[in-house]
Write an enzyme that holds these catalytic residues in place. Sequence first.
Site, PDB file in Angstrom:
ATOM      1  N   ASP A 108      -4.264   3.695   1.492  1.00  0.00           N
ATOM      2  CA  ASP A 108      -4.152   3.851   0.054  1.00  0.00           C
ATOM      3  C   ASP A 108      -3.056   4.850  -0.290  1.00  0.00           C
ATOM      4  O   ASP A 108      -2.621   5.612   0.544  1.00  0.00           O
ATOM      5  CB  ASP A 108      -5.471   4.371  -0.511  1.00  0.00           C
ATOM      6  CG  ASP A 108      -6.634   3.524  -0.064  1.00  0.00           C
ATOM      7  OD1 ASP A 108      -7.082   2.701  -0.848  1.00  0.00           O
ATOM      8  OD2 ASP A 108      -7.063   3.708   1.106  1.00  0.00           O
ATOM      9  N   LYS A 130      -0.083   7.102  12.368  1.00  0.00           N
ATOM     10  CA  LYS A 130      -0.549   6.433  13.593  1.00  0.00           C
ATOM     11  C   LYS A 130       0.606   5.822  14.375  1.00  0.00           C
ATOM     12  O   LYS A 130       0.520   5.620  15.570  1.00  0.00           O
ATOM     13  CB  LYS A 130      -1.542   5.308  13.256  1.00  0.00           C
ATOM     14  CG  LYS A 130      -2.896   5.767  12.777  1.00  0.00           C
ATOM     15  CD  LYS A 130      -3.964   4.675  12.923  1.00  0.00           C
ATOM     16  CE  LYS A 130      -3.678   3.363  12.206  1.00  0.00           C
ATOM     17  NZ  LYS A 130      -3.464   3.425  10.747  1.00  0.00           N
ATOM     18  N   LYS A 173      -2.202  -5.036   7.325  1.00  0.00           N
ATOM     19  CA  LYS A 173      -0.811  -4.792   6.897  1.00  0.00           C
ATOM     20  C   LYS A 173       0.168  -4.894   8.064  1.00  0.00           C
ATOM     21  O   LYS A 173       1.180  -5.594   7.983  1.00  0.00           O
ATOM     22  CB  LYS A 173      -0.677  -3.389   6.268  1.00  0.00           C
ATOM     23  CG  LYS A 173      -1.486  -3.178   5.013  1.00  0.00           C
ATOM     24  CD  LYS A 173      -1.323  -1.766   4.491  1.00  0.00           C
ATOM     25  CE  LYS A 173      -1.896  -0.717   5.427  1.00  0.00           C
ATOM     26  NZ  LYS A 173      -3.369  -0.736   5.533  1.00  0.00           N
ATOM     27  N   LYS A 182      -5.615  -1.671   1.700  1.00  0.00           N
ATOM     28  CA  LYS A 182      -6.691  -0.866   2.275  1.00  0.00           C
ATOM     29  C   LYS A 182      -6.515  -0.693   3.784  1.00  0.00           C
ATOM     30  O   LYS A 182      -5.949  -1.563   4.449  1.00  0.00           O
ATOM     31  CB  LYS A 182      -8.006  -1.596   1.999  1.00  0.00           C
ATOM     32  CG  LYS A 182      -9.257  -0.905   2.462  1.00  0.00           C
ATOM     33  CD  LYS A 182     -10.435  -1.825   2.186  1.00  0.00           C
ATOM     34  CE  LYS A 182     -11.735  -1.245   2.711  1.00  0.00           C
ATOM     35  NZ  LYS A 182     -11.667  -0.767   4.087  1.00  0.00           N
TER      36      LYS A 182
HETATM   37  N1  LIG Z   1      -6.248 -12.785   9.560  1.00  0.00           N
HETATM   38  C1  LIG Z   1      -6.788 -12.093  10.568  1.00  0.00           C
HETATM   39  N2  LIG Z   1      -7.661 -12.656  11.398  1.00  0.00           N
HETATM   40  C2  LIG Z   1      -8.218 -11.959  12.393  1.00  0.00           C
HETATM   41  N3  LIG Z   1      -7.957 -10.714  12.657  1.00  0.00           N
HETATM   42  C3  LIG Z   1      -7.087 -10.068  11.860  1.00  0.00           C
HETATM   43  C4  LIG Z   1      -6.446 -10.724  10.789  1.00  0.00           C
HETATM   44  N4  LIG Z   1      -5.613  -9.849  10.173  1.00  0.00           N
HETATM   45  C5  LIG Z   1      -5.722  -8.689  10.841  1.00  0.00           C
HETATM   46  N5  LIG Z   1      -6.607  -8.816  11.856  1.00  0.00           N
HETATM   47  C6  LIG Z   1      -6.997  -7.758  12.774  1.00  0.00           C
HETATM   48  O1  LIG Z   1      -7.464  -6.650  12.012  1.00  0.00           O
HETATM   49  C7  LIG Z   1      -7.157  -5.444  12.661  1.00  0.00           C
HETATM   50  C8  LIG Z   1      -6.400  -4.522  11.727  1.00  0.00           C
HETATM   51  O2  LIG Z   1      -5.130  -5.053  11.463  1.00  0.00           O
HETATM   52  P1  LIG Z   1      -3.874  -4.160  11.210  1.00  0.00           P
HETATM   53  O3  LIG Z   1      -3.744  -3.124  12.220  1.00  0.00           O
HETATM   54  O4  LIG Z   1      -2.731  -5.076  10.984  1.00  0.00           O
HETATM   55  O5  LIG Z   1      -4.321  -3.510   9.844  1.00  0.00           O
HETATM   56  P2  LIG Z   1      -3.587  -2.365   9.018  1.00  0.00           P
HETATM   57  O6  LIG Z   1      -3.846  -2.699   7.603  1.00  0.00           O
HETATM   58  O7  LIG Z   1      -2.202  -2.224   9.457  1.00  0.00           O
HETATM   59  O8  LIG Z   1      -4.442  -1.116   9.442  1.00  0.00           O
HETATM   60  P3  LIG Z   1      -4.090   0.440   9.114  1.00  0.00           P
HETATM   61  O9  LIG Z   1      -4.448   0.650   7.702  1.00  0.00           O
HETATM   62  O10 LIG Z   1      -5.006   1.138  10.044  1.00  0.00           O
HETATM   63  O11 LIG Z   1      -2.671   0.610   9.418  1.00  0.00           O
HETATM   64  C9  LIG Z   1      -6.380  -5.811  13.892  1.00  0.00           C
HETATM   65  O12 LIG Z   1      -7.237  -5.828  14.985  1.00  0.00           O
HETATM   66  C10 LIG Z   1      -5.866  -7.217  13.600  1.00  0.00           C
HETATM   67  O13 LIG Z   1      -5.674  -7.981  14.744  1.00  0.00           O
HETATM   68 MG   LIG Z   2      -1.126  -0.450  10.119  1.00  0.00          MG
END
Ligand SMILES: Nc1ncnc2c1ncn2[C@@H]1O[C@H](COP(=O)(O)OP(=O)(O)OP(=O)(O)O)[C@@H](O)[C@H]1O
Ligand SMILES: [Mg+2]
Lengths: 251, 413
Positions: free
Chosen positions: A131, A44, A18, A13
């Site tokens: 997704d 992004k 990720k 999600k």
């Molecule tokens: N285990 C965790 N504890 C605290 N903060 C977290 C944790 N995992 C992720 N985050 C925070 O959540 C936010 C989103 O993380 P991230 O960018 O890695 O997600 P993503 O799934 O890659 O998002 P997107 O779908 O937008 O690419 C970031 O600010 C990250 O620091």
């Molecule tokens: Mg990401």
Amino acid sequence: MNQNALKIAVYGKGGIGKSTICSALSLALAERGLKVMQIGCDPKADSTMSLRAGRRLPTVLATMRERKDDFSLEDVCLEGAGGVICVEAGGPLPGLGCAGRGIITALEKLKAKGVYGRYSPDAVIYDVLGDVVCGGFSMPMRSGFADRVYIVTSGENMSIYAAANIASAVRNFGERGYAALGGFILNRRDVENEREKVLALCGDFDSEITGELPLSEKIREAEARGKSFMELFPKSEEAECVRALSRAIFT
Amino acid sequence: MRQVTGLTSTYSSDEFGICSALFELGGLVVMHDASGCNSTYTTHDEPRWYDMDSMVYISAVSEIEAIMGDDDKLIRDVVSAARELKPRFTALIGAPIPYMIGTDLPAVAGIVEEETGIPSIGFPANGMGLYTKGISMALAAVTERFAQGETGRSREPSMNVIGLTPLDFSLNGTAESIWRWAEALGFRRGACMAMGSSLDEISRAGEAHVNLVVSYGGLEAARILERRYGTPWIAGVPFGKAFAERLGQLVLEAAGTGGREMAAYRSVPRAGAAGRDPAPNPARDAARGKESPLLVVGESVYSASFAAAVELELNIPTRVLCPVDTEDVLLREGDRRTPEEDDLIEAFRGAERVAADPLFRQLVPETAEFFDLPHEAFSGRIYDRVNRNMVDVPLDGFIFGGTKAPRGKGPRG
Ligand SMILES: Nc1ncnc2c1ncn2[C@@H]1O[C@H](COP(=O)(O)OP(=O)(O)OP(=O)(O)O)[C@@H](O)[C@H]1O
Ligand SMILES: [Mg+2]
């Protein structure tokens, strides 16, 4: 290309963690002496940011728009922390064009330019946007790309719902010879019965929790400082969790 | 302006290049595209359509199927058609719609093959590439898939001709002339990819002693045969007496020694180079005085062979302008790729002699002499009447029979 290379795609999600996990995993694999390539598959283009101290890289698609085929791999594959080769597919401006098609074009271009032969990575990690909303986002799991798919989820309902959707897609694609489901990665949000809920999800897909990460202040802090927690807090419990994950994925 | 064709036509697309290359091979060929696109192919790009049966179809993908990514409908339709028609293979060809929604046609073909047991190939065409790429993809795939298995060389020397389609060679007897030339050299007819040969003949392509590549579209297939069977290839079309002779020598050498792969015309020195002074000939000598080269526009192997023939026989300097896909190995030094209409407009500036498809006349200075080389992949059937088999046309007559070509006139007889 290294024939035994680990090639995985990480889905989940939006905002579930990720990119945070991919970057940490890349560093954990690099610590073990492996040559790692991380490919962000998200318009992004922020997948590898924490590996490059916040510096952006020229994305494959932006480079293609500017220079057509007239560029080399070195223009879009830049080294980051731990010697990880960082690549961002990139994509159209929000609300325009077709992001999914963009992923396909970017990955095909990298392949056509011989990226896997040129860098001969031991591990390739595709960090894929939210997704699987259209054909393009299944590209990283198509034949010739990732062999296994890992899905990041917390115990939150929306996250589990999205994870189940992705896992179904992976299952449906089975007859096409696409990547298989490797497992789920639990990124905790500390909701009630979190583990049980994710284990139930695993049950539905005959799968398992491959690794797990706590909800952590250190991870937030590292993000604010523009680096991976693996680099800033290499001795932390969080870093150990990622090392364990790296061993579970790649023995 | 880049990527704009404002004054002339556009070349046929990759989709149709694939259809053309597969037309005679007994496969069920399905373009995954909106209904109607088939008639573009049959009307403009396929002169065999009315005289020869072929299972070329369109999937007629609908708006809602595209939006929903309904690959199952395509799979069901192809599987049921294949069960009924029992083709030798099925080919699923991409087009703009599947391209945009990312349909994985090789994967879909895999499912069709699984369900029917019929070899199936998915082609990632998109309707935006050129026919040259389509022919290349199709002949490479057919070679990869069917020309395999152990086989020795045929007892008598034989030759395959690879890259022959009506898109580059029309139905004006060129194919037959090429074979006659090959037979006169002592070669038995091998497979032709892909006019006049069955899939079975093509699957025995490994028996030939040499492959003659007659267009860019045949290069990749020839390389596969080289890897698989060590068969050497030579590129060229036997235009003109002198060049046909030279091409013949190279082909015989290659067949004998398994010699080197090359485009025959690359070894032809540029006209005017020292050491070559053909016997006196008033018409030719008059032409020789002119400095401006004859610009030859078209597919690389065809045009470069034609240009080399003109240089060898008439000592007129030439330059090839290639608007379609090719590789450097198929061009001579000094020849150019001109993918954009603008490139051609620029190249034609100040030109005195141009040999090209008549539709290009619009771009050529009025004072220039223009020689018609109709190209089916560019102008379809419009110039059928003046589309000649250039292997049999004496070059003197062709070049010195050229006329000043005023704009906007139709084809001359
Ligand atoms: N285990 C965790 N504890 C605290 N903060 C977290 C944790 N995992 C992720 N985050 C925070 O959540 C936010 C989103 O993380 P991230 O960018 O890695 O997600 P993503 O799934 O890659 O998002 P997107 O779908 O937008 O690419 C970031 O600010 C990250 O620091
Ligand atoms: Mg990401």
